[in-house]
Design a protein around this motif. Structure first.
Motif, short mmCIF file in Angstrom:
data_model
loop_
_atom_site.label_atom_id
_atom_site.label_comp_id
_atom_site.label_asym_id
_atom_site.label_seq_id
_atom_site.Cartn_x
_atom_site.Cartn_y
_atom_site.Cartn_z
N GLU A 1 74.03 42.46 -14.20
CA GLU A 1 73.10 41.31 -14.70
C GLU A 1 73.66 39.88 -14.76
OE1 GLU A 1 70.45 41.78 -17.61
OE2 GLU A 1 69.41 43.63 -15.96
N VAL B 1 66.38 34.86 -18.92
CA VAL B 1 66.19 37.01 -19.55
C VAL B 1 65.37 37.25 -18.54
CG1 VAL B 1 65.64 38.23 -20.80
CG2 VAL B 1 67.21 35.86 -21.70
N ARG B 2 63.59 36.58 -18.09
CA ARG B 2 63.30 36.97 -16.88
C ARG B 2 63.96 37.41 -15.77
NH1 ARG B 2 60.68 41.72 -16.42
NH2 ARG B 2 58.59 41.66 -15.04
N HIS B 3 64.26 36.11 -15.29
CA HIS B 3 64.88 36.42 -13.99
C HIS B 3 66.43 37.14 -13.67
CE1 HIS B 3 63.03 32.57 -12.27
NE2 HIS B 3 63.91 31.49 -13.20
N ARG C 1 67.83 38.42 -10.62
CA ARG C 1 68.18 37.69 -10.01
C ARG C 1 69.60 36.85 -10.54
NH1 ARG C 1 62.42 35.46 -10.73
NH2 ARG C 1 61.46 36.36 -8.54
N ARG D 1 75.41 43.12 -19.02
CA ARG D 1 74.74 41.85 -18.69
C ARG D 1 76.36 40.82 -18.97
NH1 ARG D 1 69.56 39.85 -21.37
NH2 ARG D 1 68.80 41.25 -19.40
N GLU E 1 66.65 40.23 -15.78
CA GLU E 1 65.87 41.07 -15.61
C GLU E 1 65.77 41.44 -14.12
OE1 GLU E 1 64.21 41.98 -19.90
OE2 GLU E 1 63.05 40.80 -18.49
N LYS E 2 64.97 40.47 -13.44
CA LYS E 2 65.02 40.89 -11.67
C LYS E 2 65.73 40.29 -11.06
CE LYS E 2 59.62 39.43 -12.61
NZ LYS E 2 59.30 39.88 -11.61
N ARG F 1 64.44 29.83 -22.60
CA ARG F 1 65.59 31.25 -22.14
C ARG F 1 64.68 32.27 -21.97
NH1 ARG F 1 66.22 34.99 -25.63
NH2 ARG F 1 64.04 35.01 -27.24
N ARG F 2 63.94 32.43 -22.58
CA ARG F 2 63.26 33.71 -21.97
C ARG F 2 62.93 33.61 -20.33
NH1 ARG F 2 60.52 36.30 -25.89
NH2 ARG F 2 59.73 35.16 -28.32
N ARG F 3 62.78 32.28 -20.16
CA ARG F 3 62.68 32.47 -18.04
C ARG F 3 63.98 33.44 -17.68
NH1 ARG F 3 61.22 27.63 -15.32
NH2 ARG F 3 58.78 27.48 -16.00
#
Length: 250
Positions: free
Chosen positions: A51, A124-126, A131, A12, A128-129, A120-122
């Motif tokens: 990432e 990180v989730r992007h 994006r 990352r 991980e997917k 922040r959490r959003r």
């Protein structure tokens, strides 16, 4: 049998681009062919399984510090600079999506019609997917540069390294265009960067990276393939690594 894939050195990363990087050979604005070239390199990196988060400056459109020196209120000038980073972020998103990449622009200033708010959490989730995440509007606060924003966002998303893209192949003891005796550093400590006042990132950004032991790789963006080389191989061969080790010449 196909050759085994080269293992990733970093999983990352956060890439810091200056606004001037988008100008190409121009003096202002965005040069579409340059934008397309950078986007194609980012696609290669993302396709390799990295990432990727990106922070882009706004100096090709408006620079807050320059505005404040001309008599403009510093806070107002900095907010204008943040809006310039949003323009660049949208341009990069468009270029990446034309390459087939899934991207999200997250802005520190609310702009619901054109970007998601930074959470922040959003973010990180992007990542991980798979994006590519583009952080716009700096930190959302005046008096802080996009270098500081890059350091801050890198900490928040747990990036393993900051890639600082420039127009020279690393950090030199002097300006290599003016001093033929200038030597390139292979590695540098954070403290040496601060003590020698080397023009890498501003002191707030460097201090933040030093406190959290986050390495910075300074490299030449104009050489195609350098981003991929930095995440796969020895970054000291293509640029300068700022970290907790020792200072050494290339």
């Amino acid at each position: 049998m196909s050759a085994p894939a080269t293992p990733l050195r970093y999983k990352r990363i956060l890439l810091k681009l200056s606004g001037e990087a988008l100008m190409g050979e121009g003096k202002y604005g965005i040069h579409p062919p340059t934008l397309t070239r950078i986007a194609s390199e980012l696609k290669e990196v993302a396709d390799a399984g990295v990432e990727l988060a990106v922070v882009i400056g706004g100096g090709n459109i408006f620079r807050g510090v320059a505005g404040s020196t001309e008599g403009m209120d510093r806070a107002s000038a900095d907010y204008m600079g943040m809006l310039a980073t949003c323009i660049n972020s949208m341009a990069m998103q468009d270029a990446l999506e034309k390459q087939g990449c899934h991207t999200r622009v997250l802005s520190a200033i609310k702009m619901e019609q054109i970007a998601e708010p930074y959470i922040r959490r959003r973010a990180v989730r992007h990542l991980e997917k798979g994006r590519i995440v583009i952080f716009a509007a700096g930190t959302g606060n005046p008096y802080f540069t996009t270098d500081t924003a890059a350091s801050l966002r890198a900490m928040e998303i747990n990036a393993e390294v900051i890639l600082k893209a420039t127009k020279v192949d690393g950090i030199y003891s002097a300006d290599p265009k003016k001093d033929p005796e200038a030597r390139r550093y292979r590695t540098l400590t954070y403290m040496d960067v601060l003590k020698q006042n080397l023009n890498v990132m501003d002191s707030t950004a460097i201090s933040l990276c030093m406190d959290n032991k986050l390495p910075i790789i300074v490299f030449d963006l104009t050489q195609r393939g350098n981003i991929r080389k930095a995440i796969l191989g020895d970054a000291g061969e293509i640029g300068t690594v700022v970290g907790v080790g020792e200072t050494a010449w290339a």
